[in-house]
Design a protein around this motif. Structure first.
Motif, PDB file in Angstrom:
ATOM      1  N   ASP A 144      28.196 -36.044  -3.747  1.00 52.70           N
ATOM      2  CA  ASP A 144      27.302 -36.944  -3.007  1.00 52.70           C
ATOM      3  C   ASP A 144      27.320 -38.314  -3.675  1.00 52.70           C
ATOM      4  N   ASN A 172      30.134 -43.605  -0.935  1.00 55.01           N
ATOM      5  CA  ASN A 172      30.943 -42.867   0.027  1.00 55.01           C
ATOM      6  C   ASN A 172      30.186 -42.534   1.307  1.00 55.01           C
ATOM      7  N   MET A 173      28.912 -42.925   1.364  1.00 57.62           N
ATOM      8  CA  MET A 173      28.095 -42.625   2.532  1.00 57.62           C
ATOM      9  C   MET A 173      28.178 -43.757   3.546  1.00 57.62           C
ATOM     10  N   PRO A 174      28.251 -43.432   4.841  1.00 59.07           N
ATOM     11  CA  PRO A 174      28.287 -44.492   5.860  1.00 59.07           C
ATOM     12  C   PRO A 174      26.947 -45.218   5.923  1.00 59.07           C
ATOM     13  N   HIS A 203      30.282 -38.541   8.975  1.00 56.08           N
ATOM     14  CA  HIS A 203      30.903 -38.655   7.661  1.00 56.08           C
ATOM     15  C   HIS A 203      32.383 -38.262   7.744  1.00 56.08           C
ATOM     16  N   GLU A 204      33.180 -38.873   6.885  1.00 52.68           N
ATOM     17  CA  GLU A 204      34.613 -38.574   6.851  1.00 52.68           C
ATOM     18  C   GLU A 204      34.866 -37.103   6.545  1.00 52.68           C
ATOM     19  N   THR A 214      33.112 -34.618   7.522  1.00 51.72           N
ATOM     20  CA  THR A 214      32.923 -33.848   8.751  1.00 51.72           C
ATOM     21  C   THR A 214      34.140 -33.946   9.658  1.00 51.72           C
ATOM     22  N   LEU A 251      26.229 -31.625   4.031  1.00 49.00           N
ATOM     23  CA  LEU A 251      25.646 -32.740   4.784  1.00 49.00           C
ATOM     24  C   LEU A 251      24.160 -32.892   4.484  1.00 49.00           C
ATOM     25  N   LYS A 286      23.993 -34.599   1.224  1.00 49.02           N
ATOM     26  CA  LYS A 286      24.375 -36.003   1.322  1.00 49.02           C
ATOM     27  C   LYS A 286      23.288 -36.833   2.012  1.00 49.02           C
ATOM     28  N   SER A 287      22.585 -36.235   2.975  1.00 51.11           N
ATOM     29  CA  SER A 287      21.567 -36.992   3.712  1.00 51.11           C
ATOM     30  C   SER A 287      20.440 -37.458   2.807  1.00 51.11           C
ATOM     31  N   PHE A 293      21.866 -39.648  10.528  1.00 49.16           N
ATOM     32  CA  PHE A 293      23.109 -39.184   9.896  1.00 49.16           C
ATOM     33  C   PHE A 293      23.351 -37.702  10.212  1.00 49.16           C
ATOM     34  N   ASN A 309      26.318 -36.010  12.733  1.00 49.91           N
ATOM     35  CA  ASN A 309      27.276 -35.027  12.228  1.00 49.91           C
ATOM     36  C   ASN A 309      27.139 -33.692  12.949  1.00 49.91           C
TER      37      ASN A 309
END
Length: 734
Positions: A474, A478-480, A486-487, A489, A559, A562-563, A575, A579
């Motif tokens: 995480d 790298n997070m949009p 996300h890449e 996903t 995910l 990451k969120s 986000f 996804n």
């Protein structure tokens, strides 16, 4: 000794006399038989006339005899005299003829012996001329006159056998068996086995068997014919041969002519002679070396041609993709997504080469059956295909090695190159096994070994991919920023979608590594009793379904983790919404949803619930705006009563809080993204309805209340304007 002609004339004369005497003898025998019969009758009559008591018949006979006339008695006496004379003459004739007859038989036997002796002499004499008669033909070689040459070799073979059996010390044997160079001052005037022949022996082998020289010339002609007429099969012809199996339209069978028909006849003739008379198997080594080189060069030529054609056409033709190829190997197919072009070229070229090897090996075996003796065919064929087969296996191992390195780098897209190759190898294996039937065990085990290696690295790649999805770090960078998909996903879904083309292959990979226990899948006893590569299609499908569910579960957990990087819960919800929605839409657009449903019946419903939860979480971000104007939070004012300063100030704060919150949210959320147009419009509309309804009610209640001298300062937006502002959410271009 009587000359043959005189003896023959004498024999004919004797035979004529003998024939005449035999006729006379036959007449005499008939006469003697009649005389004997008459004599017997006379003797019987005399017996009855001697006074014996008898019957009337005897008396009557006696009377008749007594009454015989005198002339009859005289005639009888004359006949007896003649018979006696004949008997005497016959004895004399026999005594004279029998020695002549015996002499004639001896003469006939002598004549036959003379004729046989002359024939044998002619036959033996012919052996003495074999060396001189055949030397020129042997020296000039068999090119252009093979039958005549083989006839000469047959003569030499018979002469050698004759002298070895009957006169091994004869100088003529040396003439047949030894040949020397013309105009040699050392050996001129000498005959083998003179020592001077050995003195001049060297690299050119002065002392050489004529028969061996002839045999070597035949071996040389065999090599020459094979070398000059063995041609590399053109890539286009190979591609036609490969595609012939997949064509839907009826086509004539593609026939490979490795050697011209006339050349093949000569090659077969020489081969049979060398086996029968030459007692030499060296020509088989020559055969497999030449044909092995052509087979290997044909496959390499196809690979190079395929690369050039692919680079010129942009996208290669691939047998891994169903495609109706008509008349050119460079026809463009539909390109698969997410595949690197260069990787496609290498993969498809290898698949072509595998198919080409099978077809060319089958053709080579048909040719070999005509040239090589039956009991040597399997061994020769085994040697013939080794170079080409080893090249394919080495290239396959290179693919495995590259995949292994890619797994270490977590470059799982590169590993996908193994899947079409493995599928093609397993599809081609029955033909492979049939072609290699009768070869050495080491040869037969090469393809199964490569398949096992690919299954092993494929299974490891699948497992590492699932673990990598779960453990992807995480990182904030790298997070949009806009909360889009996300890449990780998109890459995960793309990887799973590409597995759809290789469901059985991927399932077999998992099954071959006994990964059923990992996924807690109960195995059918009938399946567990089979080999690792023969799991049922249904079991492989269930196994792959469970694997995909595992990947999706790992992805969902990652995910969620990451969120939490986002500080704004609303952005975190957007986000997760994006996804989850992307995953669900991707599953529905492909067969993945059906595959997931094999083991997870409620997967689709579960994703819809997750999406709805995130929408609700996002909508809660607007409460800080709508709470300012919510009816439950507003004080009750009596109509017609003048507002106090505190009440006016509260209304002003409500308008100001709403205005500021609306502007802030619209500014922030305008930069966010919801790629799915349908979902974006749905969320906008839902939020717009809530806000417009609340704001409309609030505005209707306080727009006519005199809470300020400057109402435009607080009533900044009409209801329609608020709706327009919300319509511009998630759109940076608005």
């Amino acid at each position: 000794m009587i000359p043959p002609q005189e003896a023959s004339a004498r024999r004919r004369e004797i035979e004529d006399k003998l024939k005449q005497e035999e006729e006379t003898l036959s007449f005499i025998r008939d006469s003697l038989e009649k005389s004997d019969q008459l004599t017997k009758n006379m003797h019987r009559v005399s017996l009855y006339s001697s006074g014996c008591p008898g019957t009337h018949f005897v008396d009557q006979a006696g009377v008749e005899l007594r009454n015989l006339p005198a002339s009859a008695s005289q005639a009888l006496g004359l006949k007896v005299s003649i018979l006696s004379s004949f008997e005497s003459r016959l004895m004399k004739l026999e005594n004279s003829i029998i020695p002549v007859h015996k002499q004639t038989e001896n003469l006939q036997r002598l004549q036959e012996n003379v004729e046989k002796t002359l024939s044998c002499l002619d036959h033996v004499i012919s052996y003495y001329h074999v060396a001189s008669d055949t030397e020129k033909i042997i020296r000039e070689g068999p090119t252009g006159r093979l039958e005549e040459y083989l006839g000469s070799m047959a003569k030499i073979q018979k002469a050698v056998e004759y002298f070895q059996d009957n006169s091994p010390d004869s100088p003529e044997l040396n003439k047949v068996t030894y040949q020397k160079r013309a105009s040699d001052p050392i050996t001129d005037g000498c005959e083998p086995p003179c020592g001077c022949w050995n003195l001049n022996s060297g690299p050119l082998e002065e002392r050489k068997l004529l028969f061996e020289r002839g045999k070597e010339s035949l071996e040389s002609e065999f090599r020459s014919l094979m070398t000059r007429h063995s041609k590399v099969v053109s890539p286009v012809l190979i591609l036609d041969l490969i595609s012939g199996d997949d064509e839907l339209e009826v086509q004539e069978d593609v026939v490979l002519e490795h050697l011209p028909e006339s050349v093949l006849r000569d090659v077969v003739r020489i081969s049979r002679w060398l086996v029968e008379y030459g007692r030499n198997q060296d020509f088989m080594n020559v055969y497999y070396q030449i044909r092995s080189s052509q087979l290997d060069r044909s496959i390499k030529g196809l690979k190079e041609h395929f690369r050039k054609s692919s680079s010129s056409s942009g996208v290669p033709y691939s047998p891994a993709i169903p495609n109706k190829r008509k008349d050119t190997p460079t026809k463009k197919p539909i390109k698969r997504p997410g595949r690197d072009d260069m990787l496609d070229v290498e993969t498809d070229a290898y698949i072509h080469c595998v198919s080409a090897f099978v077809k060319l090996a089958q053709s080579e075996y048909r040719l070999l059956m005509e040239v090589i003796p039956e009991h040597h065919q399997k061994k020769t064929f085994d040697s013939l295909i080794q170079d080409a087969l080893d090249g394919l296996m080495l290239e396959g191992e290179n693919v495995v090695s590259a995949a292994r390195k890619a797994v270490v780098r977590h470059d799982f897209s590169t590993v996908l190159a193994v899947f079409p190759i493995l599928r093609h190898l397993k599809h081609t294996k029955p033909e492979f096994d049939q072609v290699l039937q009768g070869t050495a065990a080491s040869t037969k085990n090469k393809l199964p070994g490569l398949i096992t290696s690919m299954e092993t690295i494929g299974a490891k790649a699948l497992e590492d991919f699932a673990d990598n999805i779960k453990n992807d770090p995480d990182k904030e960078y790298n997070m949009p920023k806009d909360g889009t998909v996300h890449e990780l996903t998109s890459n995960a879904i793309l990887f799973l979608q590409q597995l759809l083309d290789f469901q059985e292959t991927a399932g077999a990979m998992l099954a071959s590594q006994v990964l059923g226990d990992t996924y807690n899948i109960p195995l059918d006893p009938r399946e567990t009793s089979s080999s690792a590569t023969s799991y049922s299609s249904e079991f492989s499908r269930r196994l792959l379904s469970t694997y995909i569910c595992k990947v999706l579960g790992n992805l969902q957990l990652n995910l969620l983790s990451k969120s939490k990087v986002y500080e704004d819960p609303a952005l975190s919800a957007i986000f997760l919404h994006n996804n989850y929605n992307y995953i669900l839409k991707s599953l529905e657009k492909s067969e993945l949803i059906q595959l997931v449903a094999v083991t997870q019946k409620t997967a689709e419903r579960s994703y819809r619930e997750h999406i709805e939860q995130q929408v609700q979480t996002y909508q809660r971000s607007w409460l800080k705006v709508t709470d300012y104007i919510a009816e439950k939070n507003l004080p009750v004012f009596q109509p017609g009563v003048k507002l106090r300063d505190k009440e006016r100030q509260m209304i002003k704060e409500r308008f100001k809080g709403f205005n500021d919150g609306l502007e802030e949210l619209c500014k922030i959320q305008k930069a966010w993204a919801i790629p799915d147009t349908e979902q974006r419009d749905k969320i906008r509309q839902a939020q717009k309805n809530i806000v417009k309804e609340t704001y409309g009610a609030f505005l209707h209640r306080y727009s006519s209340v005199p809470f300020t001298k400057n109402p435009e300062k607080y009533i900044k937006y009409r209801v329609e304007q608020v709706g327009d502002m919300i319509d511009r959410l998630f759109d940076t271009s608005a």
